[in-house]
Design a protein around this motif. Structure first.
Motif, PDB file in Angstrom:
ATOM      1  N   TYR A   1       0.819  -1.216   0.000  1.00 48.51           N
ATOM      2  CA  TYR A   1       0.000   0.000   0.000  1.00 48.51           C
ATOM      3  C   TYR A   1       0.859   1.274   0.000  1.00 48.51           C
ATOM      4  N   PRO A   2       0.270   2.393  -0.417  1.00 47.46           N
ATOM      5  CA  PRO A   2       1.013   3.662  -0.463  1.00 47.46           C
ATOM      6  C   PRO A   2       1.123   4.352   0.897  1.00 47.46           C
ATOM      7  N   VAL A   3       0.723   3.666   1.957  1.00 49.09           N
ATOM      8  CA  VAL A   3       0.875   4.183   3.321  1.00 49.09           C
ATOM      9  C   VAL A   3       1.527   3.090   4.180  1.00 49.09           C
ATOM     10  N   GLY A   4       2.120   3.481   5.310  1.00 47.76           N
ATOM     11  CA  GLY A   4       2.799   2.532   6.173  1.00 47.76           C
ATOM     12  C   GLY A   4       1.840   1.578   6.878  1.00 47.76           C
ATOM     13  N   LEU A   5       2.374   0.402   7.264  1.00 44.78           N
ATOM     14  CA  LEU A   5       1.621  -0.591   8.023  1.00 44.78           C
ATOM     15  C   LEU A   5       2.312  -0.815   9.362  1.00 44.78           C
ATOM     16  N   LYS A   6       1.514  -1.270  10.330  1.00 45.60           N
ATOM     17  CA  LYS A   6       2.066  -1.577  11.649  1.00 45.60           C
ATOM     18  C   LYS A   6       1.591  -2.959  12.079  1.00 45.60           C
ATOM     19  N   LEU A   7       2.515  -3.751  12.607  1.00 43.10           N
ATOM     20  CA  LEU A   7       2.136  -5.015  13.243  1.00 43.10           C
ATOM     21  C   LEU A   7       1.645  -4.682  14.643  1.00 43.10           C
ATOM     22  N   ALA A   8       0.321  -4.780  14.850  1.00 39.18           N
ATOM     23  CA  ALA A   8      -0.267  -4.312  16.100  1.00 39.18           C
ATOM     24  C   ALA A   8       0.026  -5.251  17.257  1.00 39.18           C
ATOM     25  N   ARG A   9      -0.181  -6.551  17.026  1.00 39.39           N
ATOM     26  CA  ARG A   9       0.042  -7.505  18.103  1.00 39.39           C
ATOM     27  C   ARG A   9       0.210  -8.895  17.529  1.00 39.39           C
ATOM     28  N   VAL A  10       0.714  -9.798  18.378  1.00 40.48           N
ATOM     29  CA  VAL A  10       0.855 -11.204  18.003  1.00 40.48           C
ATOM     30  C   VAL A  10       0.234 -12.042  19.115  1.00 40.48           C
ATOM     31  N   ASP A  11      -0.673 -12.930  18.748  1.00 40.97           N
ATOM     32  CA  ASP A  11      -1.267 -13.865  19.709  1.00 40.97           C
ATOM     33  C   ASP A  11      -0.481 -15.180  19.662  1.00 40.97           C
ATOM     34  N   PHE A  12      -0.093 -15.667  20.827  1.00 42.96           N
ATOM     35  CA  PHE A  12       0.647 -16.919  20.914  1.00 42.96           C
ATOM     36  C   PHE A  12      -0.122 -17.929  21.757  1.00 42.96           C
ATOM     37  N   LYS A  13      -0.096 -19.192  21.346  1.00 39.31           N
ATOM     38  CA  LYS A  13      -0.521 -20.305  22.183  1.00 39.31           C
ATOM     39  C   LYS A  13       0.595 -21.340  22.151  1.00 39.31           C
ATOM     40  N   VAL A  14       1.053 -21.747  23.326  1.00 42.17           N
ATOM     41  CA  VAL A  14       2.202 -22.643  23.422  1.00 42.17           C
ATOM     42  C   VAL A  14       1.759 -23.973  24.018  1.00 42.17           C
ATOM     43  N   ASP A  15       2.025 -25.055  23.298  1.00 41.72           N
ATOM     44  CA  ASP A  15       1.749 -26.414  23.770  1.00 41.72           C
ATOM     45  C   ASP A  15       3.062 -27.179  23.881  1.00 41.72           C
ATOM     46  N   VAL A  16       3.239 -27.886  24.981  1.00 39.39           N
ATOM     47  CA  VAL A  16       4.403 -28.754  25.164  1.00 39.39           C
ATOM     48  C   VAL A  16       3.900 -30.161  25.433  1.00 39.39           C
ATOM     49  N   GLU A  17       4.352 -31.102  24.603  1.00 35.09           N
ATOM     50  CA  GLU A  17       3.886 -32.489  24.699  1.00 35.09           C
ATOM     51  C   GLU A  17       2.357 -32.551  24.661  1.00 35.09           C
ATOM     52  N   ASN A  18       1.783 -31.722  23.740  1.00 36.33           N
ATOM     53  CA  ASN A  18       0.332 -31.688  23.499  1.00 36.33           C
ATOM     54  C   ASN A  18      -0.477 -31.182  24.696  1.00 36.33           C
ATOM     55  N   LYS A  19       0.173 -30.495  25.611  1.00 36.28           N
ATOM     56  CA  LYS A  19      -0.516 -29.878  26.744  1.00 36.28           C
ATOM     57  C   LYS A  19      -0.257 -28.375  26.696  1.00 36.28           C
ATOM     58  N   GLN A  20      -1.332 -27.580  26.875  1.00 28.78           N
ATOM     59  CA  GLN A  20      -1.165 -26.133  26.767  1.00 28.78           C
ATOM     60  C   GLN A  20      -0.362 -25.592  27.939  1.00 28.78           C
ATOM     61  N   LEU A  21       0.709 -24.889  27.601  1.00 35.84           N
ATOM     62  CA  LEU A  21       1.537 -24.251  28.620  1.00 35.84           C
ATOM     63  C   LEU A  21       0.966 -22.885  28.983  1.00 35.84           C
ATOM     64  N   PHE A  22       0.691 -22.064  27.978  1.00 37.57           N
ATOM     65  CA  PHE A  22       0.070 -20.760  28.204  1.00 37.57           C
ATOM     66  C   PHE A  22      -0.345 -20.162  26.867  1.00 37.57           C
ATOM     67  N   SER A  23      -1.135 -19.116  26.935  1.00 38.41           N
ATOM     68  CA  SER A  23      -1.439 -18.291  25.766  1.00 38.41           C
ATOM     69  C   SER A  23      -1.226 -16.844  26.175  1.00 38.41           C
ATOM     70  N   THR A  24      -0.791 -16.039  25.230  1.00 35.63           N
ATOM     71  CA  THR A  24      -0.481 -14.649  25.557  1.00 35.63           C
ATOM     72  C   THR A  24      -0.596 -13.788  24.311  1.00 35.63           C
ATOM     73  N   THR A  25      -0.692 -12.497  24.526  1.00 34.92           N
ATOM     74  CA  THR A  25      -0.695 -11.523  23.443  1.00 34.92           C
ATOM     75  C   THR A  25       0.473 -10.571  23.643  1.00 34.92           C
ATOM     76  N   THR A  26       1.262 -10.413  22.596  1.00 32.08           N
ATOM     77  CA  THR A  26       2.433  -9.549  22.660  1.00 32.08           C
ATOM     78  C   THR A  26       2.214  -8.325  21.780  1.00 32.08           C
ATOM     79  N   PRO A  27       2.145  -7.129  22.359  1.00 30.70           N
ATOM     80  CA  PRO A  27       2.017  -5.929  21.528  1.00 30.70           C
ATOM     81  C   PRO A  27       3.301  -5.683  20.743  1.00 30.70           C
ATOM     82  N   SER A  28       3.161  -5.035  19.611  1.00 30.35           N
ATOM     83  CA  SER A  28       4.335  -4.773  18.774  1.00 30.35           C
ATOM     84  C   SER A  28       4.222  -3.388  18.164  1.00 30.35           C
TER      85      SER A  28
END
Length: 332
Positions: free
Chosen positions: A66-93
């Motif tokens: 696009y002819p204007v700038g973009l911003k990555l607002a946030r990233v949502d994460f869900k982390v599973d270890v050995e098929n068990k959910q460790l945590f979920s979080t949102t990281t602003p950017s």
């Protein structure tokens, strides 16, 4: 169709388009020919590891059409270890991409081993753990007819990580007195008028557990060296093997930093890695906390430093930095 009717029809189509932006962005059908951002994960790797946690790094590339700038607002994460959910979080950017440009943003996600141990029941039987990280990138889009308000990019990456549950201890801690000649040389170098016999006797008393006033007898004015030797024993209580050839370290006693160095004297005995340390303790470092160790025949240690370890090539190509920040109690 007359001009008035055509105008009404177009306005209705625009209204329908705007209404659809309230639904999920990925469900929005972008008209043919209208470009959308291009997103890819250029790299996903282990950035850093310690005996207590591990950092993953994502290198996310975003191409802005696009002819204007973009911003990555946030990233949502869900982390599973050995098929068990460790945590979920949102990281602003605050990561931005200039108009009609392309840029790469590194994102770091930290996992704590203590929390992983809490969800994996057979943790001690594991050598490596399967870690799955999924989520969405949220990119607000410019106010351009025909595109949604937000672009969402789903992702999922996987990596094996070593199972680490360490215990770190100091054994065979020994301090040797300097010779009379070494004391005499230190006095001469200091330019102080000190009695070498008195210094020699005070050091002997200190090593035997007697209370010594290092400042009043002049020890604090000297840089006389006491030889220190001990074994740093690192035992992993899971099946992963911990081994490295060299450790750079800072060593503290009762919260007083006493020396730093590196040791290449390492060996494995069963499931324990033993790092043999040989260093020197300056009489200038005989603060109250250090003197208390000799009086009480015990104290607290802290070892901070770093080394390099090798993991299987499918996990990490090349050596990986391992950070140390460990402590505990020890005795003389």
């Amino acid at each position: 169709m007359n001009t008035k009717m055509l105008t009404v029809t177009l306005l209705a189509l625009v209204a329908m388009s705007c209404a659809s932006t309230n639904s999920e962005a990925l469900q929005f059908s972008i008209p043919q020919g209208v470009k959308q951002p291009e997103v890819s994960i250029k790299d996903f790797d282990i950035k850093r590891i310690s005996l207590r946690d591990i950092d993953f790094q994502f290198d996310i590339e975003i191409s802005n059409p696009y002819p204007v700038g973009l911003k990555l607002a946030r990233v949502d994460f869900k982390v599973d270890v050995e098929n068990k959910q460790l945590f979920s979080t949102t990281t602003p950017s605050g990561f931005t991409v200039k108009a009609r440009g392309k840029a790469v943003s590194p994102l770091v996600l930290n996992l704590e081993y203590s929390k992983i141990i809490g969800i994996v029941k057979d943790y001690k039987e594991k050598e490596y753990l399967n870690c799955d990280i999924s989520g969405e990138l949220h990119i607000p889009l410019p106010n351009i007819p025909g595109i949604p308000k937000t672009f969402k990019f789903p992702f999922k990456v996987s990596k094996r990580i070593p199972a680490i549950k360490p215990s770190v201890a100091v054994h065979n801690f020994k301090v040797s007195a300097p010779s009379m000649r070494e004391i005499q040389d230190a006095i001469k170098k200091s330019g102080k008028n000190l009695n070498p016999d008195r210094i020699f006797g005070a050091i002997g008393d200190m090593l035997n557990g007697k209370k010594v006033d290092a400042k009043s007898i002049g020890l604090a004015d000297l840089d006389v060296k006491l030889k220190v030797n001990f074994d740093l024993k690192i035992k992993n209580e899971s099946r992963a093997k911990l081994f490295f050839n060299k450790l750079q370290y800072d060593f503290s006693i009762n919260n007083e930093k006493v020396f730093q160095g590196d040791s290449g004297n390492t060996r494995s005995v069963g499931d324990t890695l033993i790092v043999t340390v040989a260093n020197e303790l300056s009489s200038k470092s005989l603060g109250k906390g250090v003197l208390r160790v000799f009086e009480e025949r015990k104290g607290a240690f802290k070892v901070r430093g770093e080394t390099l370890i090798n993991l299987p090539a499918d996990i990490k190509k090349g050596p990986l930095g391992l950070n140390f920040d460990e402590g505990g109690e020890f005795g003389l």
